[in-house]
Scaffold this active site. Structure first.
Site, mmCIF file in Angstrom:
data_model
loop_
_atom_site.group_PDB
_atom_site.id
_atom_site.type_symbol
_atom_site.label_atom_id
_atom_site.label_comp_id
_atom_site.label_asym_id
_atom_site.label_seq_id
_atom_site.Cartn_x
_atom_site.Cartn_y
_atom_site.Cartn_z
ATOM 1 N N CYS A 159 -13.973 -9.594 33.612
ATOM 2 C CA CYS A 159 -12.833 -10.194 32.900
ATOM 3 C C CYS A 159 -12.925 -11.714 32.881
ATOM 4 C CB CYS A 159 -11.527 -9.744 33.539
ATOM 5 S SG CYS A 159 -11.441 -10.097 35.300
ATOM 6 N N LYS A 160 -13.873 -12.288 33.596
ATOM 7 C CA LYS A 160 -14.145 -13.732 33.600
ATOM 8 C C LYS A 160 -12.881 -14.582 33.614
ATOM 9 C CE LYS A 160 -18.810 -13.334 31.813
ATOM 10 N NZ LYS A 160 -18.815 -11.933 31.343
ATOM 11 N N ARG A 161 -11.994 -14.312 34.561
ATOM 12 C CA ARG A 161 -10.809 -15.135 34.705
ATOM 13 C C ARG A 161 -11.180 -16.465 35.352
ATOM 14 N NH1 ARG A 161 -9.380 -11.368 31.668
ATOM 15 N NH2 ARG A 161 -7.499 -10.152 32.032
#
Lengths: 275, 275
Positions: free
Chosen positions: B95-97
């Protein structure tokens, strides 16, 4: 459909560019004696939006404070975005997505608000296809160029082979993208995030972004005052979207108390722009 | 609860570190004659996980391809993560937050999988509080250090005042964080993402990350072969988690055909590691 930048311009003329951050954190929900749940977040937003009605035209929900409740929280975020639209306000979903091209297309197709925030660790060019999706549906984006937190400085001030910093290069890429959409020298759909807390760097970056609205978080509880923006962002206040959260909803849950804080901030911001 | 790195080590011993990317894109759903909907994505995952049973121990769903269906899609992602757990596999939610500290805490509290991917445009130190949440619940993270897409090079190779590149500095910060958790020289909970497609830079970065598992996307359809990893990542293959998606599920929806592709890749990866 009216495109994002035009709608923002219209909102700015009717109200101001002041933006309300809608962040139902555990601390704020507790202070309002609301349950730390998706239902609590929903009620928090309803009251804050009631208070903002007629005073503030731009609202920025921070996705993390909804997503922490899972799918139910995301459903609440979607409801809040719909409520913002129904109230005639603009929504900026602060979700800071950033990935490779085909993944960004999926994220941007999923956006229900008027704009979203993005990050570019994987390169601004990797965002292009996603930006195309947003522009096609009349939405916009704010790409983080220079963040309000001190931990971001080392990376954002690192230098590319050209000698430009990461932030400067990204600003130029955003400007080139907006210019490619329309020769008209009005702000385009791709804005930038530049922290309101930056003392010395903001002005030079904003000048590299002549076709962008600038989302400036960090006003109020994070330490910057609206007055600081006047010295930090010079003659570009008309393109600035200063964002405050705790200083506006902190007087809640009493709606009249929040309205006083919001009206005061909106009036101060309008006055500073005409000074 | 067994901590993430130990569970990954156990999975690696039982199966291999090969990771299945579970990305229900419009194109894949169409190829399988499934509807481009949350229900279609659910069915896609069920079949792909049936095929992977007993062959692959690590599964990485890409959040964007679920979130594009709104709250219903997020509910499907949560179901898929639960199914991965019930099948005895590890999940890495891609999700590459990446945001400021208190926002990262909210994202990390919301994680239902065993690990998540993160980006650090706002600085690695801004992730600390979120990482603390993950570690406390036995979860892990993979921070993007050097991505597989060419558009990421300029930023990731920009130089800080110290002379290190952004990617090198981030690698050192991850190593210092893992070292601070445990003096034991085994991999810790904070891994790194380094693209399998990088020809010359991967090895030096992996050597700066002696306490990290390395998630290496880009195997198969993105151009890198498992054999490439042997030359690019040198003697560190045991810590590598190569991720493939289209090359493993492309032969679907026929489950036997997918199993052949998955078994072939898993065997090749195990053989390369013992070469």
């Amino acid at each position: 459909m009216t495109a994002f930048a035009e709608r923002l311009q219209k909102i700015a003329a009717e109200h101001s560019t002041l933006c309300l951050g809608l962040d139902p954190s555990p601390r704020l929900l507790a202070a309002w004696e609301l349950p730390d749940s998706a239902a609590g977040a929903r009620e928090f937003c309803r009251r804050a939006l009631d208070a903002a009605q007629g005073l503030i035209g731009i609202v920025k929900p921070q996705a993390a404070f909804y997503e922490r409740f899972g799918a139910t929280g995301v459903a609440v975020l979607d409801e809040v975005v719909a409520e913002i639209r129904d109230r005639g306000q603009l929504s900026i979903v602060d979700c800071k997505r950033g990935d490779v091209a085909h993944t960004m297309v999926a994220y941007c197709q999923g956006l229900k608000g008027n704009a979203m925030t993005l990050t570019a660790y994987l390169g601004f060019a990797a965002l292009h296809d996603g930006l195309g999706e947003l522009v096609a549906k009349g939405a916009g984006a704010f790409v983080v160029v220079r963040s309000s937190n001190p931990e971001g400085s080392a990376l954002q001030r690192a230098r590319l082979e050209s000698g430009d910093t990461v932030a400067e290069h990204l600003a130029d890429e955003i400007t080139a993208y907006n210019r490619g959409l329309d020769a008209d020298p009005k702000p385009g759909p791709i804005g930038a995030v530049i922290g309101a807390t930056l003392e010395d760097e903001a002005l030079a970056l904003v000048e590299r972004l002549p076709l962008s609205y600038i989302l400036a978080p960090g006003v109020g509880a994070q330490g910057a005052t609206l007055g600081d923006l006047q010295s930090r962002f010079g003659g570009h206040l008309g393109r600035l979207v200063p964002t405050a959260s705790r200083s506006l909803v902190g007087p809640g849950p009493d709606i009249a108390a929040m309205r006083r804080a919001m009206a005061g901030a909106a009036e101060e911001w309008q006055r500073l722009q005409t000074d």
